[in-house]
Design a protein around this motif. Structure first.
Motif, PDB file in Angstrom:
ATOM      1  N   GLY A 115      75.027  27.726  59.354  1.00  0.00           N
ATOM      2  CA  GLY A 115      74.017  28.675  58.927  1.00  0.00           C
ATOM      3  C   GLY A 115      72.610  28.135  58.919  1.00  0.00           C
ATOM      4  O   GLY A 115      72.273  27.266  58.127  1.00  0.00           O
ATOM      5  N   ALA A 116      71.768  28.656  59.812  1.00  0.00           N
ATOM      6  CA  ALA A 116      70.353  28.299  59.845  1.00  0.00           C
ATOM      7  C   ALA A 116      69.522  29.327  59.079  1.00  0.00           C
ATOM      8  O   ALA A 116      68.325  29.155  58.908  1.00  0.00           O
ATOM      9  N   SER A 117      70.160  30.400  58.631  1.00  0.00           N
ATOM     10  CA  SER A 117      69.510  31.434  57.834  1.00  0.00           C
ATOM     11  C   SER A 117      70.401  31.708  56.629  1.00  0.00           C
ATOM     12  O   SER A 117      71.563  31.300  56.599  1.00  0.00           O
ATOM     13  N   GLY A 120      73.230  33.862  57.860  1.00  0.00           N
ATOM     14  CA  GLY A 120      74.149  33.061  58.667  1.00  0.00           C
ATOM     15  C   GLY A 120      74.995  32.145  57.808  1.00  0.00           C
ATOM     16  O   GLY A 120      76.208  32.017  58.010  1.00  0.00           O
ATOM     17  N   HIS A 124      79.072  32.232  57.274  1.00  0.00           N
ATOM     18  CA  HIS A 124      79.963  31.079  57.448  1.00  0.00           C
ATOM     19  C   HIS A 124      80.839  30.877  56.211  1.00  0.00           C
ATOM     20  O   HIS A 124      81.999  30.468  56.333  1.00  0.00           O
ATOM     21  N   ALA A 165      77.592  35.301  62.238  1.00  0.00           N
ATOM     22  CA  ALA A 165      76.727  34.257  61.681  1.00  0.00           C
ATOM     23  C   ALA A 165      75.750  33.763  62.742  1.00  0.00           C
ATOM     24  O   ALA A 165      74.551  33.607  62.478  1.00  0.00           O
ATOM     25  N   ARG A 166      76.250  33.530  63.940  1.00  0.00           N
ATOM     26  CA  ARG A 166      75.372  33.090  65.030  1.00  0.00           C
ATOM     27  C   ARG A 166      74.316  34.147  65.340  1.00  0.00           C
ATOM     28  O   ARG A 166      73.146  33.826  65.587  1.00  0.00           O
ATOM     29  N   GLU A 168      73.025  36.390  63.292  1.00  0.00           N
ATOM     30  CA  GLU A 168      71.996  36.419  62.244  1.00  0.00           C
ATOM     31  C   GLU A 168      71.085  35.200  62.316  1.00  0.00           C
ATOM     32  O   GLU A 168      69.881  35.309  62.087  1.00  0.00           O
ATOM     33  N   ASP A 169      71.643  34.043  62.642  1.00  0.00           N
ATOM     34  CA  ASP A 169      70.807  32.854  62.802  1.00  0.00           C
ATOM     35  C   ASP A 169      69.816  33.040  63.948  1.00  0.00           C
ATOM     36  O   ASP A 169      68.642  32.677  63.840  1.00  0.00           O
ATOM     37  N   TYR A 170      70.269  33.623  65.036  1.00  0.00           N
ATOM     38  CA  TYR A 170      69.397  33.864  66.182  1.00  0.00           C
ATOM     39  C   TYR A 170      68.328  34.899  65.833  1.00  0.00           C
ATOM     40  O   TYR A 170      67.146  34.729  66.181  1.00  0.00           O
TER      41      TYR A 170
END
Length: 192
Positions: A115-117, A120, A124, A165-166, A168-170
């Motif tokens: 998770g980068a956000s 995200g 996870h 998750a990917r 939302e991070d993007y």
């Protein structure tokens, strides 16, 4: 009206079909873990920046009720007669999202941090709770027969949560970069 019934004071609970079972049974643990997952999905949905992702997750939240209900019923025929249930179309919806987002997102060439956000990271958390619920479901399936469609849905769910998750991070990355570019243009315009 009180929300407590006192029916579980002796360590038992009722299934959907009225059957009394021990609260620490594998069946109760399984649908309870999917309930925990659903609460986490609800939280993740509130953090999502993408309106489409929020809508997709809300749909999955309803699917989780059907999934839990079927797991919480020994007499499957009774459940199917009284409630909606997971269908092939529900599993296909997960697969379609997985396939579309996999094609749209940049490829992953290594392990990623979970998770980068905020959305995200929470998705996870959902993915890991889902994996625990799936392990419990598989354990229960050794003694209880479930419809193949229910098994397929459970098997797709963690992959779906991973790709969400990917996504939302993007989405957060794109929004952040866009905001930085707008700030640069704003500063350049003010400098003129």
């Amino acid at each position: 009206m009180a929300i407590y019934t006192k029916g579980g004071d002796q360590g038992q609970t009722s299934l959907f079909d009225g059957l009394r079972v021990e609260k620490d049974s594998v069946r109760v643990d399984t649908y309870g873990t999917f309930d925990e997952l659903n609460a986490n999905i609800s939280l993740a949905e509130k953090f999502c920046q993408s309106h489409e992702n929020r809508q997709i997750l809300q749909t999955v939240e309803y699917h989780m009720f059907y999934l839990q209900g079927e797991i919480a019923t020994k007499d499957t025929a009774k459940f199917l007669a009284q409630s909606q249930t997971i269908t092939a179309a529900d599993t296909k919806m997960l697969e379609d999202v997985i396939d579309r987002y996999t094609a749209e997102l940049p490829p992953v060439r290594s392990f990623i941090l979970p998770g980068a956000s905020v959305a995200g990271a929470q998705l996870h958390v959902c993915r890991t709770v889902c994996r625990r619920a799936e392990r419990s479901f598989v354990k229960l399936s050794r003694d209880v027969h479930f419809r193949p469609e229910l098994e397929r849905y459970v098997n797709r769910l963690s992959d779906f949560l991973y790709i969400m998750a990917r996504s939302e991070d993007y989405e957060a990355l794109v929004n952040d970069v866009t905001q930085q570019v707008l700030e640069i243009y704003s500063r350049l315009g003010a400098a003129r």
